[in-house]
Write an enzyme that holds these catalytic residues in place. Structure first.
Site, mmCIF file in Angstrom:
data_model
loop_
_atom_site.group_PDB
_atom_site.id
_atom_site.type_symbol
_atom_site.label_atom_id
_atom_site.label_comp_id
_atom_site.label_asym_id
_atom_site.label_seq_id
_atom_site.Cartn_x
_atom_site.Cartn_y
_atom_site.Cartn_z
ATOM 1 N N CYS A 6 14.093 16.186 -7.550
ATOM 2 C CA CYS A 6 12.724 17.057 -6.810
ATOM 3 C C CYS A 6 13.103 17.229 -5.444
ATOM 4 C CB CYS A 6 11.656 16.508 -7.180
ATOM 5 S SG CYS A 6 11.532 14.674 -6.519
ATOM 6 N N HIS B 141 6.987 17.517 -0.986
ATOM 7 C CA HIS B 141 8.202 16.841 -0.701
ATOM 8 C C HIS B 141 8.481 17.761 0.615
ATOM 9 C CE1 HIS B 141 8.466 13.652 -3.551
ATOM 10 N NE2 HIS B 141 9.649 13.930 -3.995
#
Length: 354
Positions: free
Chosen positions: A131, A258
Site C-alpha cells: 500500500c 498514507h
C-alpha cells in the site's frame, strides 16, 4: 467475446474485503458470479454485494472451480499455501500479500506504471504491490516516463489501518484511554504510564500522540521490511532495477490515508511547470496544489477517495534536476482494493473483449 468472468473475493470478511465488495457492486454488470470465500469460522455468513446477498464459503480447492479471477487478501503464509491451489484450479489470482511480489515469474502490477505486465503471468498469479508503494507509483511513474528517474528519497507517514483492523482498534483504544473527558489531553510524559507496556504490541511503541519510526519487521542494516518494499517494488514496477532509493517509513496516529514526502532526481531537466503538466494528465492522480490558499493533500482528505493526490510541488534548491512533492492515498482503497480491481479490469478486457 466470451461470457462474463466469475470473480472470487478471498478474505471477503476483512476490511479490504468489504471495500472489494463495494467496488464490485458499483460495476456489477461487468461480472458473472461473485463468490465470497473466507476461513471456516466465517463460512455461512451472509454478506452483501450491493443488493445481492451472498453466503460466504469456506476455503477449499473445490471452491475455486469455475472461478476466472480470484482476489486474495490474506496473510503472507496463508496466501503462500492457497494462491497456488486457486491458480491450479484455473483462476488468475491477484494476490495482495507480500509472498509472491518479488518472484521473477510473477508480475507486480500497478496499472499506472506497467499495465502490459498482466499478460506475462506464467503461473496465473499477479501480485498487488504494498500500500505504501501504491501511494507513490501513480505520480512517480509518469514523471519517470517523461524525465527519466535517477533516484528518489521517500519518507512515508503511514496510517494505523495499514496494520489492519487490529491496528485501527489499537489506535482508537490508546487515544480513548489517554483523552480525559474535558478534552485537554494527557500530558505527553504521562502517556506511556497511562497506556502500559501492552501499547507497544501493535506498533512497537504507543501510537497515540506519537510517531513511530518503524513499519514492518527489522531487516539487516537497520532497515525495516516496509522500507525495502518501497525500494524493491518501485524498481520492479518501473522496470528500473538500478534505481537508487532511500526510504524511511513512519507510523502516525492517523486512521486512514498514507502520505509520503518525496525527493526525486531525474536524468533530464525538469521544472515544476513541466511536472505539473505531466501529473495533471496522469491516470489516478489529482493535483491538489495551491499552497497560498492552504490547498494541499492531507491524509484525512484522501480517506474514502479513489486514486491519489499530489501537491507541494517545488523545485529543489540545492539538487539539480530534482523535485520535491507530497502525495497521499487511501491505503485501503488505492493501496489495496482499487488496484486489485484495476488489474482485474485489464484482465477482463484481455479475456472478453479481444
Amino acid at each position: 467475446m466470451t461470457s462474463k468472468l466469475n470473480i472470487a473475493i478471498v478474505g471477503a470478511t476483512g476490511v479490504v474485503g468489504s471495500i472489494m465488495r463495494e467496488l464490485l457492486a458499483a460495476e456489477r454488470e461487468k461480472w458473472g458470479e461473485i463468490r465470497l470465500i473466507a476461513s471456516p469460522r466465517s463460512a455461512g455468513k451472509v454478506l452483501n454485494v450491493g443488493d445481492e446477498e451472498i453466503t460466504v464459503q469456506a476455503m477449499s480447492p473445490e471452491v475455486f472451480e469455475g472461478i476466472d479471477i480470484a482476489h486474495f487478501d490474506l496473510p503472507d503464509e496463508v496466501s503462500a499455501e492457497w494462491v497456488p491451489v486457486a491458480a491450479e484450479k484455473g483462476a488468475i489470482v491477484i494476490d495482495k500479500s507480500a509472498h509472491f511480489r518479488m518472484e521473477d515469474d510473477v508480475p507486480l502490477v500497478a496499472p499506472e506504471a506497467n499495465p502490459e505486465d498482466v499478460r506475462n503471468r506464467p503461473r496465473n498469479i499477479i501480485a498487488n504491490a504494498n500500500c505504501t508503494t501504491l501511494t507513490l507509483i501513480p505520480s512517480i511513474a509518469p514523471l519517470h516516463r517523461e524525465f527519466g528517474l535517477a533516484s528518489m528519497s521517500v519518507a512515508s507517514y503511514q496510517a494505523a489501518s495499514g496494520g489492519g483492523k487490529a491496528g485501527l482498534e489499537a489506535l482508537y483504544e490508546q487515544v480513548n484511554k489517554t483523552t480525559p473527558a474535558d478534552g485537554l489531553g494527557t500530558k505527553p510524559g504521562d502517556v506511556r504510564e497511562a497506556l502500559g507496556e501492552e501499547a507497544n504490541e501493535a506498533f512497537g511503541a504507543p501510537l497515540a500522540w506519537n510517531v513511530v519510526p518503524k513499519v514492518g519487521g527489522w531487516r539487516d542494516g537497520g532497515w525495516t521490511s516496509e522500507e525495502l518494499k518501497v525500494r524493491n517494488e518501485s524498481r520492479k514496477m518501473l522496470g528500473h532495477p538500478t534505481l537508487k532509493v532511500a526510504s524511511t517509513c513512519v507510523r502516525v496516529p492517523v486512521a486512514i490515508g498514507h502520505a509520503q514526502a518525496v525527493h526525486a532526481t531525474f536524468e533530464n531537466d525538469v521544472t515544476v511547470e513541466q511536472a505539473r503538466a505531466v501529473l495533471e494528465k496522469a491516470e489516478g492522480v489529482t493535483v491538489v496544489d495551491d499552497p497560498g490558499n492552504n490547498v494541499y493533500p492531507t491524509s484525512i482528505d484522501s480517506a474514502g477517495i479513489s486514486g491519489t493526490q499530489v501537491g507541494r510541488l517545488r523545485q529543489s534548491v540545492d539538487f539539480p534536476n530534482s523535485l520535491e512533492f507530497f502525495t497521499v492515498g487511501d491505503n485501503l482503497i488505492k493501496g489495496a482494493a482499487e488496484n486489485s480491481m484495476q488489474v482485474a479490469e485489464l484482465l477482463r478486457k484481455e479475456l472478453t473483449e479481444s
